[in-house]
Design an enzyme around this catalytic site. Sequence first.
Site, PDB file in Angstrom:
ATOM      1  N   GLY A  57      -9.945  -5.351 -18.988  1.00  0.00           N
ATOM      2  CA  GLY A  57     -10.286  -3.863 -18.955  1.00  0.00           C
ATOM      3  C   GLY A  57      -9.807  -3.154 -20.341  1.00  0.00           C
ATOM      4  N   CYS A  58      -9.944  -1.801 -20.211  1.00  0.00           N
ATOM      5  CA  CYS A  58      -9.539  -0.960 -21.183  1.00  0.00           C
ATOM      6  C   CYS A  58      -8.031  -1.252 -21.440  1.00  0.00           C
ATOM      7  CB  CYS A  58      -9.836   0.396 -20.727  1.00  0.00           C
ATOM      8  SG  CYS A  58      -9.209   1.754 -21.894  1.00  0.00           S
ATOM      9  N   PHE A  59      -7.742  -1.698 -22.641  1.00  0.00           N
ATOM     10  CA  PHE A  59      -6.478  -1.935 -23.090  1.00  0.00           C
ATOM     11  C   PHE A  59      -5.200  -0.989 -23.226  1.00  0.00           C
ATOM     12  CE2 PHE A  59      -7.854  -2.423 -27.913  1.00  0.00           C
ATOM     13  CZ  PHE A  59      -8.027  -0.836 -27.949  1.00  0.00           C
ATOM     14  N   TRP A  60      -5.745   0.265 -22.918  1.00  0.00           N
ATOM     15  CA  TRP A  60      -4.822   1.589 -22.904  1.00  0.00           C
ATOM     16  C   TRP A  60      -3.889   1.279 -21.538  1.00  0.00           C
ATOM     17  CZ3 TRP A  60      -8.838   5.901 -23.673  1.00  0.00           C
ATOM     18  CH2 TRP A  60      -9.268   6.002 -25.051  1.00  0.00           C
TER      19      TRP A  60
END
EC number: 1.8.4.11
Length: 212
Positions: free
Chosen positions: A51-54
């Site tokens: 998912g979102c790498f943040w």
Amino acid sequence: MNLFDKKHLVTQADALPGRNTPMPIATLHAVNEHSMTNVPAGMEIAYFAMGCFWGVERLFWQLPGVYSTAAGYAGGYTPNPTYREVCSGQTGHAEAVRIVYDPAVIRYEQLLQTFWENHDPTQGMQQGNDHGTQYRSAIYPLTPEQNAAAHASRERFQSAMAAAGDHRPITTEIAHATPFYYAEDEHQQYLHKNPYGYCGIGGIGVCLPPDA
């Protein structure tokens, strides 16, 4: 391929051409001030997409034994893509995290446990409210040992899901690591720089059984 189709992976022939120049990033990790690129002797590398790498990067930099983390793009075709290009679905890449870790402190199997227990590996080309091929679940092993461990862990997690009454099939991609491209510096350690920023990852309440 439809330019706006983000549920199917682009072919290599249709992928964007990219560029030869890597994205410039800071020399040191914003959290622990370790090198963003060097791998000290005795340490190993792992690549995960969930998912979102943040939020994914923050999840891993908090683990004891992890030397450094970096947000980037993996599993696709376009060299040195931009964030906008990856989000277009025309590069084939997933948002991924590069993890440099000390295997004397944390084993690859422990990284796999963190991977499986902190996202939903059944959602195909999305993760939660984030839709697109760049948000797919993936493990990119670098060695035969990592590859074997990744496949074995997927089988154990699928069995654990079934035991918990969840019979959805796992869609996680497991493929040998292709080049990893660093994301733009603004994405590196994003949730350290922006503590109230978006984090779209979350597990399904199933634990990975230990390896035999």
